[in-house]
Scaffold this motif. Structure first.
Motif, PDB file in Angstrom:
ATOM      1  N   PRO A  21       0.326 -38.423  32.785  1.00  0.00           N
ATOM      2  CA  PRO A  21      -0.968 -37.548  32.545  1.00  0.00           C
ATOM      3  C   PRO A  21      -0.635 -36.000  32.062  1.00  0.00           C
ATOM      4  O   PRO A  21       0.044 -35.244  32.580  1.00  0.00           O
ATOM      5  CB  PRO A  21      -2.135 -37.480  33.599  1.00  0.00           C
ATOM      6  CG  PRO A  21      -1.454 -38.711  34.713  1.00  0.00           C
ATOM      7  CD  PRO A  21       0.235 -38.504  34.388  1.00  0.00           C
ATOM      8  N   PRO A  23      -3.270 -32.680  30.853  1.00  0.00           N
ATOM      9  CA  PRO A  23      -4.678 -32.297  30.681  1.00  0.00           C
ATOM     10  C   PRO A  23      -4.916 -31.582  29.433  1.00  0.00           C
ATOM     11  O   PRO A  23      -3.877 -31.176  28.769  1.00  0.00           O
ATOM     12  CB  PRO A  23      -4.632 -31.198  31.717  1.00  0.00           C
ATOM     13  CG  PRO A  23      -3.305 -30.834  32.167  1.00  0.00           C
ATOM     14  CD  PRO A  23      -2.511 -32.108  31.722  1.00  0.00           C
ATOM     15  N   GLU A  29      -8.672 -38.730  29.026  1.00  0.00           N
ATOM     16  CA  GLU A  29      -7.354 -39.144  29.640  1.00  0.00           C
ATOM     17  C   GLU A  29      -6.377 -39.097  28.286  1.00  0.00           C
ATOM     18  O   GLU A  29      -6.526 -39.812  27.486  1.00  0.00           O
ATOM     19  CB  GLU A  29      -7.439 -40.700  30.159  1.00  0.00           C
ATOM     20  CG  GLU A  29      -6.134 -41.285  30.558  1.00  0.00           C
ATOM     21  CD  GLU A  29      -6.422 -42.638  31.075  1.00  0.00           C
ATOM     22  OE1 GLU A  29      -5.388 -43.288  30.862  1.00  0.00           O
ATOM     23  OE2 GLU A  29      -7.503 -43.051  31.539  1.00  0.00           O
ATOM     24  N   THR A  31      -2.236 -39.306  27.994  1.00  0.00           N
ATOM     25  CA  THR A  31      -0.601 -39.388  28.689  1.00  0.00           C
ATOM     26  C   THR A  31       0.419 -39.152  27.405  1.00  0.00           C
ATOM     27  O   THR A  31       0.357 -39.636  26.273  1.00  0.00           O
ATOM     28  CB  THR A  31      -0.610 -40.821  29.331  1.00  0.00           C
ATOM     29  OG1 THR A  31      -0.676 -41.725  28.349  1.00  0.00           O
ATOM     30  CG2 THR A  31      -1.417 -40.743  30.701  1.00  0.00           C
ATOM     31  N   ALA A  53      -4.222 -41.775  23.784  1.00  0.00           N
ATOM     32  CA  ALA A  53      -5.453 -41.371  24.248  1.00  0.00           C
ATOM     33  C   ALA A  53      -6.540 -42.436  24.191  1.00  0.00           C
ATOM     34  O   ALA A  53      -6.981 -42.527  22.985  1.00  0.00           O
ATOM     35  CB  ALA A  53      -5.939 -40.191  23.475  1.00  0.00           C
ATOM     36  N   GLU A  55      -9.480 -43.277  24.561  1.00  0.00           N
ATOM     37  CA  GLU A  55     -10.873 -42.868  24.137  1.00  0.00           C
ATOM     38  C   GLU A  55     -10.984 -42.547  22.660  1.00  0.00           C
ATOM     39  O   GLU A  55     -12.101 -42.511  22.141  1.00  0.00           O
ATOM     40  CB  GLU A  55     -11.449 -41.643  25.043  1.00  0.00           C
ATOM     41  CG  GLU A  55     -11.638 -41.977  26.484  1.00  0.00           C
ATOM     42  CD  GLU A  55     -11.956 -40.648  27.344  1.00  0.00           C
ATOM     43  OE1 GLU A  55     -12.779 -40.021  26.977  1.00  0.00           O
ATOM     44  OE2 GLU A  55     -11.420 -40.547  28.373  1.00  0.00           O
TER      45      GLU A  55
END
Length: 130
Positions: A21, A23, A29, A31, A53, A55
């Motif tokens: 991960p 930030p 989220e 990675t 990602a 999303e």
């Protein structure tokens, strides 16, 4: 003669493991996936830092405008400190976000992907319009 030579870099000591991960300001989220080094003829290397990602895809995808700050931060705070570990100074750094892992260089129009390009100057990432 080839215009591009591509080498995948996985062994640089400062790079995290695939799937670690990372930030970002939006809190989504993200990675680390990999780094791809390209050698265009006549210029210095280009490093593509690729991240997953989820999303940015799916039924309610995040728009590029919602994640552009994340991409800026990934360049400045993630890629920039690692450049000396992956090779010689680049002519450009590209940050890629992909909904799911995609093989580099393979067309995948069904997968959401965002890209931003940056030059490096005065120890900072400088956004460049494609």
């Amino acid at each position: 003669m080839s215009v591009w030579a591509t080498v995948l870099l996985f062994s640089a000591a400062s790079l995290p493991a695939m799937g670690e991960p990372v930030p970002v300001p939006s809190g989504m989220e993200v990675t680390f996936h990999d780094v791809v080094r390209e050698e265009p003829v006549g210029t210095g290397p280009i490093y593509r830092f690729r991240f997953v990602a989820p999303e940015i895809g799916g039924d309610s995808p995040r728009a590029h405008s919602e994640v552009s700050g994340d991409m800026d931060r990934l360049c400045q705070d993630y890629a920039l400190p690692r450049l000396s570990e992956v090779g010689p100074p680049p002519s450009r750094v590209l940050i890629s976000l992909m909904e799911v892992p995609v093989e580099f260089g393979v067309a995948s129009p069904e997968i959401a992907q965002y890209f931003e390009a940056y030059s490096i100057g005065e120890d900072r990432c400088i956004w460049e319009a494609f």
